[in-house]
Design a protein around this motif. Structure first.
Motif, PDB file in Angstrom:
ATOM      1  N   VAL A 150       8.675 -19.069 -16.594  1.00 42.44           N
ATOM      2  CA  VAL A 150       8.369 -20.368 -17.194  1.00 42.44           C
ATOM      3  C   VAL A 150       8.738 -20.386 -18.686  1.00 42.44           C
ATOM      4  O   VAL A 150       8.748 -21.435 -19.319  1.00 42.44           O
ATOM      5  N   TYR A 151       9.091 -19.238 -19.252  1.00 41.45           N
ATOM      6  CA  TYR A 151       9.346 -19.140 -20.690  1.00 41.45           C
ATOM      7  C   TYR A 151      10.449 -20.085 -21.159  1.00 41.45           C
ATOM      8  O   TYR A 151      10.308 -20.761 -22.184  1.00 41.45           O
ATOM      9  N   THR A 152      11.571 -20.148 -20.443  1.00 45.25           N
ATOM     10  CA  THR A 152      12.677 -21.004 -20.866  1.00 45.25           C
ATOM     11  C   THR A 152      12.261 -22.468 -20.869  1.00 45.25           C
ATOM     12  O   THR A 152      12.613 -23.223 -21.780  1.00 45.25           O
ATOM     13  N   THR A 153      11.491 -22.883 -19.886  1.00 40.44           N
ATOM     14  CA  THR A 153      11.008 -24.265 -19.847  1.00 40.44           C
ATOM     15  C   THR A 153      10.083 -24.542 -21.027  1.00 40.44           C
ATOM     16  O   THR A 153      10.185 -25.594 -21.675  1.00 40.44           O
ATOM     17  N   ALA A 154       9.192 -23.612 -21.341  1.00 44.77           N
ATOM     18  CA  ALA A 154       8.284 -23.787 -22.480  1.00 44.77           C
ATOM     19  C   ALA A 154       9.072 -23.926 -23.784  1.00 44.77           C
ATOM     20  O   ALA A 154       8.765 -24.775 -24.619  1.00 44.77           O
ATOM     21  N   ILE A 155      10.098 -23.111 -23.943  1.00 42.71           N
ATOM     22  CA  ILE A 155      10.937 -23.193 -25.145  1.00 42.71           C
ATOM     23  C   ILE A 155      11.653 -24.538 -25.202  1.00 42.71           C
ATOM     24  O   ILE A 155      11.710 -25.178 -26.254  1.00 42.71           O
ATOM     25  N   GLU A 169      11.430 -27.354 -28.103  1.00 44.70           N
ATOM     26  CA  GLU A 169      12.625 -27.899 -28.758  1.00 44.70           C
ATOM     27  C   GLU A 169      12.643 -29.424 -28.676  1.00 44.70           C
ATOM     28  O   GLU A 169      12.947 -30.095 -29.657  1.00 44.70           O
ATOM     29  N   ASP A 170      12.309 -29.967 -27.499  1.00 42.12           N
ATOM     30  CA  ASP A 170      12.265 -31.423 -27.333  1.00 42.12           C
ATOM     31  C   ASP A 170      11.217 -32.060 -28.241  1.00 42.12           C
ATOM     32  O   ASP A 170      11.358 -33.209 -28.646  1.00 42.12           O
ATOM     33  N   LYS A 171      10.179 -31.305 -28.562  1.00 36.90           N
ATOM     34  CA  LYS A 171       9.140 -31.792 -29.476  1.00 36.90           C
ATOM     35  C   LYS A 171       9.540 -31.567 -30.933  1.00 36.90           C
ATOM     36  O   LYS A 171       8.746 -31.769 -31.832  1.00 36.90           O
ATOM     37  N   ASN A 195       3.662 -15.158 -26.199  1.00 35.09           N
ATOM     38  CA  ASN A 195       4.758 -15.587 -25.328  1.00 35.09           C
ATOM     39  C   ASN A 195       4.973 -17.094 -25.496  1.00 35.09           C
ATOM     40  O   ASN A 195       4.113 -17.788 -26.064  1.00 35.09           O
ATOM     41  N   PRO A 196       6.098 -17.634 -25.039  1.00 33.59           N
ATOM     42  CA  PRO A 196       6.403 -19.054 -25.223  1.00 33.59           C
ATOM     43  C   PRO A 196       5.422 -20.001 -24.531  1.00 33.59           C
ATOM     44  O   PRO A 196       5.176 -21.106 -25.037  1.00 33.59           O
ATOM     45  N   VAL A 197       4.839 -19.602 -23.405  1.00 35.64           N
ATOM     46  CA  VAL A 197       3.887 -20.481 -22.723  1.00 35.64           C
ATOM     47  C   VAL A 197       2.612 -20.618 -23.560  1.00 35.64           C
ATOM     48  O   VAL A 197       2.090 -21.728 -23.738  1.00 35.64           O
ATOM     49  N   SER A 198       2.117 -19.522 -24.093  1.00 40.72           N
ATOM     50  CA  SER A 198       0.951 -19.576 -24.975  1.00 40.72           C
ATOM     51  C   SER A 198       1.271 -20.368 -26.238  1.00 40.72           C
ATOM     52  O   SER A 198       0.425 -21.115 -26.745  1.00 40.72           O
ATOM     53  N   LEU A 199       2.483 -20.217 -26.746  1.00 43.87           N
ATOM     54  CA  LEU A 199       2.909 -20.964 -27.932  1.00 43.87           C
ATOM     55  C   LEU A 199       2.853 -22.469 -27.656  1.00 43.87           C
ATOM     56  O   LEU A 199       2.351 -23.242 -28.469  1.00 43.87           O
ATOM     57  N   LEU A 200       3.322 -22.876 -26.490  1.00 45.32           N
ATOM     58  CA  LEU A 200       3.259 -24.288 -26.106  1.00 45.32           C
ATOM     59  C   LEU A 200       1.813 -24.756 -26.002  1.00 45.32           C
ATOM     60  O   LEU A 200       1.489 -25.883 -26.389  1.00 45.32           O
ATOM     61  N   GLY A 201       0.928 -23.903 -25.534  1.00 48.11           N
ATOM     62  CA  GLY A 201      -0.492 -24.249 -25.473  1.00 48.11           C
ATOM     63  C   GLY A 201      -1.081 -24.489 -26.857  1.00 48.11           C
ATOM     64  O   GLY A 201      -1.857 -25.425 -27.058  1.00 48.11           O
ATOM     65  N   LEU A 202      -0.703 -23.675 -27.835  1.00 50.31           N
ATOM     66  CA  LEU A 202      -1.176 -23.880 -29.203  1.00 50.31           C
ATOM     67  C   LEU A 202      -0.662 -25.200 -29.771  1.00 50.31           C
ATOM     68  O   LEU A 202      -1.398 -25.933 -30.442  1.00 50.31           O
TER      69      LEU A 202
END
Length: 103
Positions: A10-15, A19-21, A47-54
């Motif tokens: 799921v990391y690439t999707t989170a990144i 980026e879209d944001k 990780n990128p998923v946790s980053l998206l959560g923040l």
């Protein structure tokens, strides 16, 4: 089985979502931390998923200025008192499986 779980696939999707944001994203290899920033608001996670959560917390809180503990929010469930059992529900994958069997 959850419809979506935190996993490397799921990391690439989170990144891409970050980026879209319009967040700048980088991996600090020295600290092994994934980072993002926009307008000076910066975030770091394992990780990128946790980053998206923040970032989701940041967007939910929508702070207008930096103050100590700006992210804190009261809720009815407090960590570590999260229930041990799931409520009764039908997982989405099961609902769609039953729907496709009827068609």
């Amino acid at each position: 089985m959850a419809a979506l779980s935190e996993h490397i696939n799921v990391y690439t999707t989170a990144i891409a979502v970050l980026e879209d944001k319009r967040f700048s994203i980088w991996h600090d290899r020295e600290t092994d931390t994934f980072c993002a920033q926009r307008d000076g608001w910066d975030f770091g996670a394992d990780n990128p998923v946790s980053l998206l959560g923040l970032v989701a917390i940041f967007e939910y809180k929508n702070p207008s200025e930096y103050i100590s503990s700006w992210w804190e929010t009261e809720g009815s469930i407090r960590y570590p008192n999260v229930p041990d059992n799931a409520p009764e529900y039908t997982p989405v994958y099961a609902r769609f499986r039953h729907q496709s069997e009827r068609e």
